[in-house]
Enzyme design. Structure first.
Site, short mmCIF file in Angstrom:
data_model
loop_
_atom_site.label_atom_id
_atom_site.label_comp_id
_atom_site.label_asym_id
_atom_site.label_seq_id
_atom_site.Cartn_x
_atom_site.Cartn_y
_atom_site.Cartn_z
N LYS A 100 -26.65 -3.47 52.40
CA LYS A 100 -25.64 -3.81 51.41
C LYS A 100 -24.70 -2.63 51.24
CE LYS A 100 -24.73 -4.56 46.55
NZ LYS A 100 -25.26 -4.50 45.17
N GLY A 161 -23.73 -4.19 35.65
CA GLY A 161 -24.50 -3.85 34.46
C GLY A 161 -23.92 -4.32 33.15
N ALA A 187 -23.41 -8.67 40.64
CA ALA A 187 -22.96 -7.88 39.48
C ALA A 187 -22.44 -8.75 38.35
CB ALA A 187 -21.91 -6.85 39.85
N GLY A 188 -22.89 -8.43 37.15
CA GLY A 188 -22.35 -9.05 35.95
C GLY A 188 -23.18 -10.15 35.34
N ASN A 209 -29.88 -7.15 39.15
CA ASN A 209 -30.85 -6.11 38.85
C ASN A 209 -30.97 -5.91 37.34
OD1 ASN A 209 -31.33 -2.60 39.89
ND2 ASN A 209 -32.63 -3.96 38.75
N THR A 210 -29.87 -5.45 36.72
CA THR A 210 -29.92 -5.09 35.30
C THR A 210 -30.34 -6.26 34.42
OG1 THR A 210 -28.11 -3.55 35.75
CG2 THR A 210 -28.63 -3.98 33.45
#
Length: 261
Positions: A100, A161, A187-188, A209-210
């Site tokens: 990635k 995040g 993301a997001g 992830n977050t």
């Protein structure tokens, strides 16, 4: 089976998960197991994959025999830095070539630097890497990355995040409609409904992830995300009913009503 195919390899899960921000590798393992993910991302510059023999290794918690590792260039702010990091990852993971790529523009927003990303992608593809690339939600840039030879394009839903969800579904839809490689929202995502919406739009997968690691109960959130991705994909395949503004439509049949002729 409606499997995800990336670079010619088949995966049962359309949820990709990161391995950072957990309190320890045990929590990472339990969350990943609950997510059902087959592909896990790992920040090469921040995670021990055996570089430090005196410290616990992620490879022990998530064995490569069970999971496909996706080394990423988190924390890189130039093409050269990202390229160097992924070449190191290939050495650490015995020639592993699925990666990635993300090249960030600044440390405050973590928005991608697309000039450097395009340059890195071109070099890495020529170097034999199978590049999944983090990008802005610009449809023109996404197409250029595909034409360079990236095996998947990964537009942000909102800032890394942030948990803000999908802020521009219209651009994502354009990217999805024109892409000939998998589109992975990256993301997001903040909660399960965000993941479901991404899949309902027609995204091939979601990476997060977050949203899992920073939940009050990461393992339970991972389970919720698994269900959301599956439900969103099924809804997309089923094809939603058309929206009808100001037009009522009874849910029950109108024929055969008692007293009607």
């Amino acid at each position: 089976m409606d499997n995800l195919i990336i670079a010619g390899k088949t995966y049962a899960s359309r949820l990709l998960v990161g391995t950072g921000k957990y309190k320890d590798f045990d929590e990472t393992r339990r969350a990943v197991e609950a997510s059902g993910a087959n592909i896990v991302t790992v920040a090469i510059r921040r995670t021990n994959l055996g570089q430090d023999a005196s410290q616990p290794s992620l490879l022990d918690a998530l064995p490569p025999s069970k999971y496909t590792y996706l080394p990423n260039t988190a924390g890189c702010y130039s093409a050269d830095d990202a390229i160097r990091t992924l070449r190191l990852a290939r050495e650490l993971l015995d020639g592993h070539d699925l990666v990635k790529l993300e090249v960030l523009g600044d440390p405050n927003t973590l928005y991608p630097n697309m000039v450097e990303t395009l340059r890195a992608a071109e070099i890495l593809v020529k170097d034999g890497f199978k590049v999944m690339v983090y990008t802005s939600d610009d449809p023109i840039i996404a197409k250029q990355l595909e034409e360079i030879g990236c095996v998947a394009v990964m537009p942000l839903a909102s800032l890394i995040g942030s948990g803000m969800g999908i802020l521009n579904p219209w651009n994502l839809q354009i990217i999805i409609d024109q892409a000939k490689v998998p589109v992975v929202v990256d993301a997001g995502v903040g909660t399960a409904s965000d993941a479901a919406i991404a899949m309902e739009l027609g995204c091939d997968a979601v990476l997060m992830n977050t949203a899992i690691a920073q939940a009050k109960n990461p393992v339970l959130m991972a389970s919720a995300m698994k269900k959301a991705v599956e439900a969103g994909r099924e809804a997309y395949l089923a094809g939603r009913m058309p929206k009808k503004i100001y037009t009522a439509s009874p849910s029950s049949p109108t024929t055969g009503i008692i007293g009607s002729k």
